[in-house]
Design an enzyme around this catalytic site. Structure first.
Site, PDB file in Angstrom:
ATOM      1  N   SER A   1       0.836  -1.201   0.000  1.00  0.00           N
ATOM      2  CA  SER A   1       0.000   0.000   0.000  1.00  0.00           C
ATOM      3  C   SER A   1       0.871   1.252   0.000  1.00  0.00           C
ATOM      4  O   SER A   1       2.072   1.187   0.213  1.00  0.00           O
ATOM      5  CB  SER A   1      -0.923   0.014   1.225  1.00  0.00           C
ATOM      6  OG  SER A   1      -0.190   0.334   2.400  1.00  0.00           O
TER       7      SER A   1
ATOM      8  N   SER B   1       0.746   3.945   2.060  1.00  0.00           N
ATOM      9  CA  SER B   1       0.611   4.756   3.268  1.00  0.00           C
ATOM     10  C   SER B   1       1.914   5.424   3.696  1.00  0.00           C
ATOM     11  O   SER B   1       1.881   6.384   4.469  1.00  0.00           O
ATOM     12  CB  SER B   1       0.070   3.904   4.424  1.00  0.00           C
ATOM     13  OG  SER B   1       1.024   2.939   4.831  1.00  0.00           O
TER      14      SER B   1
ATOM     15  N   LYS C   1       4.444   1.324   9.747  1.00  0.00           N
ATOM     16  CA  LYS C   1       4.231   2.756   9.903  1.00  0.00           C
ATOM     17  C   LYS C   1       5.462   3.360  10.583  1.00  0.00           C
ATOM     18  O   LYS C   1       6.380   2.672  10.994  1.00  0.00           O
ATOM     19  CB  LYS C   1       2.995   3.048  10.768  1.00  0.00           C
ATOM     20  CG  LYS C   1       1.700   2.390  10.294  1.00  0.00           C
ATOM     21  CD  LYS C   1       1.150   2.989   9.026  1.00  0.00           C
ATOM     22  CE  LYS C   1      -0.129   2.274   8.598  1.00  0.00           C
ATOM     23  NZ  LYS C   1      -0.655   2.780   7.311  1.00  0.00           N
TER      24      LYS C   1
ATOM     25  N   SER D   1      -3.515   7.129   4.930  1.00  0.00           N
ATOM     26  CA  SER D   1      -2.914   6.162   5.848  1.00  0.00           C
ATOM     27  C   SER D   1      -3.885   5.849   6.985  1.00  0.00           C
ATOM     28  O   SER D   1      -4.332   6.747   7.702  1.00  0.00           O
ATOM     29  CB  SER D   1      -1.605   6.722   6.429  1.00  0.00           C
ATOM     30  OG  SER D   1      -1.081   5.854   7.419  1.00  0.00           O
TER      31      SER D   1
END
Length: 265
Positions: A53, A55, A119, A211
């Site tokens: 992804s 994010s 993250k 995100s």
């Protein structure tokens, strides 16, 4: 030299030469040793991950493949492969070392303790975190950010576009890039005040308007230290979004050669 001979029905009886079984045993032994070494490396040292992804754009791109160091934060039950299927109830970490603000880390999603998320560590235990008009605030102070050249990306409709990009400097001096796809008026650009509980961390993506992270308490929220898997260290392979890595005939045109073996900040 051993020869094949005829059995009672006149068919050939195949006989194994003396050295064949020894060779098979040796091959199996080497294979098992290689698997054990790979398991130890994956469990205790480095684990490969790929980025599915956007994010963490612009830091990490879809199609990046990276190594995550398992030893950076010590070991918990989530350090083990397929931990979600193991009947282990132990809590805490062995040889624990807490994540630092600014680290990019892989963790198990607290909602199910199984899904891998990646993250950036933004808030430490006890910190107060809030987004105000697109600006990150930590413990009541706005984090320094500097506008730099716009970032070229793809909008939700698949069209090429340019979005605001910033250098963000965290309180401990870590500098990284962020983008604001929706400017400073995105859904998560104005939030409540979050207070990070003891033993937990506040995680955010660098692509601030795209995100799902700790700002979304219902789906991610505060991440227990126990859930950390490891720290992202290096991109070892990278290929354009939509191009399968196994299609080696597409590598010359689609591999992002400049990203290979680059460290992650």
């Amino acid at each position: 030299m051993e020869r094949a001979r005829l059995d009672r029905d006149g068919k050939h009886e195949v006989r194994t030469q003396p050295g064949t079984w020894a060779s098979i045993r040796e091959t199996l032994k080497v294979g098992i040793q290689a698997l054990l070494i790979a398991l130890v490396v994956r469990t205790l040292l480095f684990q490969p991950f790929n980025i599915p992804s956007g994010s963490l754009i612009p830091t990490l791109l879809i199609g990046d493949y990276l190594f995550v160091s398992k030893y950076s934060y010590g070991y918990s039950k989530y350090s083990l492969p397929l931990s979600e299927y193991l009947p282990i109830k132990s809590e805490g970490r062995v040889w624990a070392a807490e994540p630092k603000r600014g680290d990019i880390a892989v963790f198990k999603l607290p909602k199910d303790n199984a899904t891998d998320y990646i993250k950036r560590v933004i808030g430490l235990p006890g910190d107060k975190i809030q987004m105000i008009d697109g600006v990150l605030n930590i413990n009541g102070k706005p984090v320094k950010r500097e506008r730099i050249a716009d970032y070229e990306t793809i909008d939700p409709y698949g069209q090429a576009t340019k979005v605001p990009q910033y250098n963000e400097t965290l309180p401990n001096g870590v500098v990284h890039h962020t983008i604001e796809r929706d400017g400073d008026n995105g859904f998560w650009d104005k939030t409540e005040l979050y207070t990070v509980p003891p033993g937990h961390f506040f995680m955010m993506g660098d692509n601030r308007d795209n995100s799902t992270d700790s700002r979304d308490l219902a789906n991610v929220g505060y991440v227990p230290f126990e859930n950390f898997v490891g720290r992202a260290e290096m991109i070892f392979f990278s290929i354009d979004e939509g191009t399968p890595a196994w299609q080696i005939w597409n590598w010359p045109a689609h591999v992002r050669w400049g990203r290979l073996f680059s460290t992650i900040h």
